[in-house]
Design a protein around this motif. Structure first.
Motif, PDB file in Angstrom:
ATOM      1  N   SER A 256      20.542  -8.311   7.238  1.00 27.18           N
ATOM      2  CA  SER A 256      19.954  -9.633   6.992  1.00 27.18           C
ATOM      3  C   SER A 256      18.891  -9.959   8.021  1.00 27.18           C
ATOM      4  CB  SER A 256      21.054 -10.700   7.035  1.00 27.18           C
ATOM      5  OG  SER A 256      20.614 -11.879   6.386  1.00 27.18           O
ATOM      6  N   ASP A 257      17.973 -10.805   7.597  1.00 24.55           N
ATOM      7  CA  ASP A 257      16.985 -11.368   8.519  1.00 24.55           C
ATOM      8  C   ASP A 257      16.273 -10.270   9.316  1.00 24.55           C
ATOM      9  OD1 ASP A 257      17.434 -14.590   8.505  1.00 24.55           O
ATOM     10  OD2 ASP A 257      19.282 -13.508   8.049  1.00 24.55           O
ATOM     11  N   THR A 258      15.705  -9.352   8.566  1.00 23.85           N
ATOM     12  CA  THR A 258      14.971  -8.247   9.190  1.00 23.85           C
ATOM     13  C   THR A 258      13.603  -8.703   9.698  1.00 23.85           C
ATOM     14  OG1 THR A 258      14.290  -7.602   6.948  1.00 23.85           O
ATOM     15  CG2 THR A 258      16.124  -6.408   7.913  1.00 23.85           C
ATOM     16  N   HIS A 259      13.073  -9.793   9.149  1.00 25.70           N
ATOM     17  CA  HIS A 259      11.814 -10.395   9.630  1.00 25.70           C
ATOM     18  C   HIS A 259      10.725  -9.346   9.890  1.00 25.70           C
ATOM     19  CE1 HIS A 259      12.995 -14.685  10.235  1.00 25.70           C
ATOM     20  NE2 HIS A 259      14.200 -14.157  10.211  1.00 25.70           N
ATOM     21  N   VAL A 260      10.579  -8.441   8.969  1.00 25.57           N
ATOM     22  CA  VAL A 260       9.640  -7.328   9.189  1.00 25.57           C
ATOM     23  C   VAL A 260       8.191  -7.810   9.274  1.00 25.57           C
ATOM     24  CG1 VAL A 260       8.576  -5.384   7.939  1.00 25.57           C
ATOM     25  CG2 VAL A 260      11.049  -5.452   8.284  1.00 25.57           C
TER      26      VAL A 260
ATOM     27  N   GLY B 288      23.111 -15.071   5.214  1.00 25.05           N
ATOM     28  CA  GLY B 288      22.336 -14.747   6.416  1.00 25.05           C
ATOM     29  C   GLY B 288      21.878 -16.043   7.053  1.00 25.05           C
ATOM     30  N   HIS B 289      20.618 -16.052   7.496  1.00 26.54           N
ATOM     31  CA  HIS B 289      19.911 -17.249   7.962  1.00 26.54           C
ATOM     32  C   HIS B 289      20.256 -17.664   9.385  1.00 26.54           C
ATOM     33  CE1 HIS B 289      17.456 -20.790   7.461  1.00 26.54           C
ATOM     34  NE2 HIS B 289      18.455 -21.636   7.531  1.00 26.54           N
ATOM     35  N   PHE B 290      21.514 -17.518   9.794  1.00 26.27           N
ATOM     36  CA  PHE B 290      21.928 -18.008  11.107  1.00 26.27           C
ATOM     37  C   PHE B 290      21.841 -16.953  12.212  1.00 26.27           C
ATOM     38  CE2 PHE B 290      23.480 -22.399  11.022  1.00 26.27           C
ATOM     39  CZ  PHE B 290      23.317 -22.672   9.679  1.00 26.27           C
ATOM     40  N   HIS B 291      21.458 -15.726  11.872  1.00 30.46           N
ATOM     41  CA  HIS B 291      21.242 -14.701  12.901  1.00 30.46           C
ATOM     42  C   HIS B 291      22.437 -14.617  13.848  1.00 30.46           C
ATOM     43  CE1 HIS B 291      16.592 -14.261  12.606  1.00 30.46           C
ATOM     44  NE2 HIS B 291      17.023 -14.869  11.520  1.00 30.46           N
ATOM     45  N   ARG B 292      23.630 -14.613  13.292  1.00 29.57           N
ATOM     46  CA  ARG B 292      24.841 -14.529  14.125  1.00 29.57           C
ATOM     47  C   ARG B 292      26.022 -14.270  13.214  1.00 29.57           C
ATOM     48  NH1 ARG B 292      27.186 -15.419  18.852  1.00 29.57           N
ATOM     49  NH2 ARG B 292      25.167 -15.629  19.875  1.00 29.57           N
TER      50      ARG B 292
ATOM     51  N   GLY C 185      17.777 -11.652   2.661  1.00 28.99           N
ATOM     52  CA  GLY C 185      16.708 -12.615   2.899  1.00 28.99           C
ATOM     53  C   GLY C 185      16.117 -12.645   4.294  1.00 28.99           C
ATOM     54  N   ASP C 186      15.003 -13.374   4.403  1.00 35.36           N
ATOM     55  CA  ASP C 186      14.124 -13.264   5.566  1.00 35.36           C
ATOM     56  C   ASP C 186      13.833 -11.777   5.796  1.00 35.36           C
ATOM     57  OD1 ASP C 186      14.046 -15.999   5.752  1.00 35.36           O
ATOM     58  OD2 ASP C 186      14.883 -16.129   7.773  1.00 35.36           O
ATOM     59  N   LEU C 187      13.532 -11.123   4.701  1.00 40.41           N
ATOM     60  CA  LEU C 187      13.220  -9.692   4.755  1.00 40.41           C
ATOM     61  C   LEU C 187      11.923  -9.501   5.535  1.00 40.41           C
ATOM     62  CD1 LEU C 187      13.875  -8.958   0.973  1.00 40.41           C
ATOM     63  CD2 LEU C 187      15.473  -8.728   2.874  1.00 40.41           C
TER      64      LEU C 187
ATOM     65  N   MET D 132      23.713 -14.397  -0.732  1.00 40.27           N
ATOM     66  CA  MET D 132      22.698 -15.438  -0.696  1.00 40.27           C
ATOM     67  C   MET D 132      22.174 -15.569   0.734  1.00 40.27           C
ATOM     68  SD  MET D 132      25.662 -18.268  -1.289  1.00 40.27           S
ATOM     69  CE  MET D 132      24.676 -19.732  -1.525  1.00 40.27           C
ATOM     70  N   HIS D 133      20.998 -16.152   0.890  1.00 41.73           N
ATOM     71  CA  HIS D 133      20.448 -16.268   2.244  1.00 41.73           C
ATOM     72  C   HIS D 133      21.054 -17.437   3.010  1.00 41.73           C
ATOM     73  CE1 HIS D 133      17.746 -15.812   5.589  1.00 41.73           C
ATOM     74  NE2 HIS D 133      17.416 -17.086   5.505  1.00 41.73           N
ATOM     75  N   HIS D 134      20.928 -18.642   2.458  1.00 36.53           N
ATOM     76  CA  HIS D 134      21.392 -19.831   3.179  1.00 36.53           C
ATOM     77  C   HIS D 134      22.889 -20.069   2.935  1.00 36.53           C
ATOM     78  CE1 HIS D 134      17.052 -20.641   2.561  1.00 36.53           C
ATOM     79  NE2 HIS D 134      17.121 -21.230   3.730  1.00 36.53           N
TER      80      HIS D 134
HETATM   81 FE   LIG Z   1      15.909 -15.458   9.669  1.00 32.89          FE
END
Ligand SMILES: [Fe+2]
Length: 265
Positions: free
Chosen positions: A7-11, A195-199, A49-51, A157-159
């Protein structure tokens, strides 16, 4: 069945560092290497998400190429940093982003081909950090859940639709009430992954088990005290796993990713 979640790879395909220091491509490669080092190998990978960090086509091309190297099926859904149109353009025709059966413009879909039924949701409200599910998306989900009430189901889901205790990001989730009622009345939903919370976070919600996966880039601070703001931390990146025994409820794990290609002993 073993299901991995990244999740949240923020590429950032152009290589510009995230938050000034993080090589997002190396971080993605490290997470995928850690995933591939697992024994047994996961049967499927969910990217929640936050790919991409800025939702550019080039970012999704890089992700599609990297995911395409994996021997198992990969499925993607959007987060608030993603761009639906760019994702649709780049993943069009790929099994990584199945077509929704009703063509309503949302990037949600079901996967019926795996031993566990997978339902991917699109919680994005473009331009907003928070997410939710509008009437249209809730109606779509209700129809999908009603179609197979006896199939063990994972929703991704992301959020997260629930409070996590990390106050700075616990924003309202439109549709959380009806969603909670719907999931509560759908005991086949054994697990929700977000995902979304990076934790890494785990809780019971709507009668089911729910988790948040860590990010493959930076982790957010454990801001449990009211008034504490966001701060990225040096906590290890990671991925999440769920093991689905044939005759029992799923069991979840967090796998830290500490360096390119390495997994903690
Ligand atoms: Fe993110």
């Amino acid at each position: 069945m073993l299901i991995a979640q990244i999740s949240d790879t923020h590429v950032r395909a152009d290589g510009t560092p995230l938050r000034g220091t993080i090589d997002t491509i190396a971080a993605l490669d490290a997470a995928l290497a850690a995933l591939m080092a697992l024994t047994p190998r996961p049967d499927v990978v969910l990217a929640t998400g936050d790919l991409a960090d800025d939702g550019r086509d080039a970012d999704y091309h890089l992700l599609r190429e990297r995911f395409g190297r994996l021997p198992m099926a990969v499925f993607v859904i959007p987060g608030n940093h993603d761009d639906r149109d760019a994702m649709r353009r780049v993943f069009a025709g790929s099994p990584m982003l199945p077509e929704a059966d009703d063509g309503d413009g949302f990037l949600h879909y079901t996967v019926e081909s795996e031993a566990v039924r997978l339902i991917g949701l699109d919680t994005v409200y473009p331009g907003e950090v928070w997410g939710g599910l509008c009437e249209e998306r809730l109606t779509w989900l209700a129809g999908r859940l009603a179609a197979q009430p006896g199939a063990r189901t994972l929703i991704f889901m992301h959020h997260p639709p629930f409070i996590t205790g990390l106050h700075f990001l616990d924003l309202p989730f439109p549709g959380a009430g009806p969603l909670k009622a719907m999931i509560g009345a759908s005991p086949q939903v054994e697990l929700m992954v977000c995902g979304h919370f990076h934790r890494a976070i785990a809780r019971r919600w709507a009668g089911t088990q729910a988790i948040v996966a860590p990010s493959t880039v930076y982790q957010m601070n454990l801001a449990l005290a009211p008034g504490v703001g966001f701060r990225p931390t040096a906590d290890p990146a990671g991925l999440a796993l769920s093991l689905w025994p044939a005759d029992d409820h799923p069991i979840t794990y967090t796998v830290p990713v500490t360096a390119p290609g390495a997994v903690l002993p």
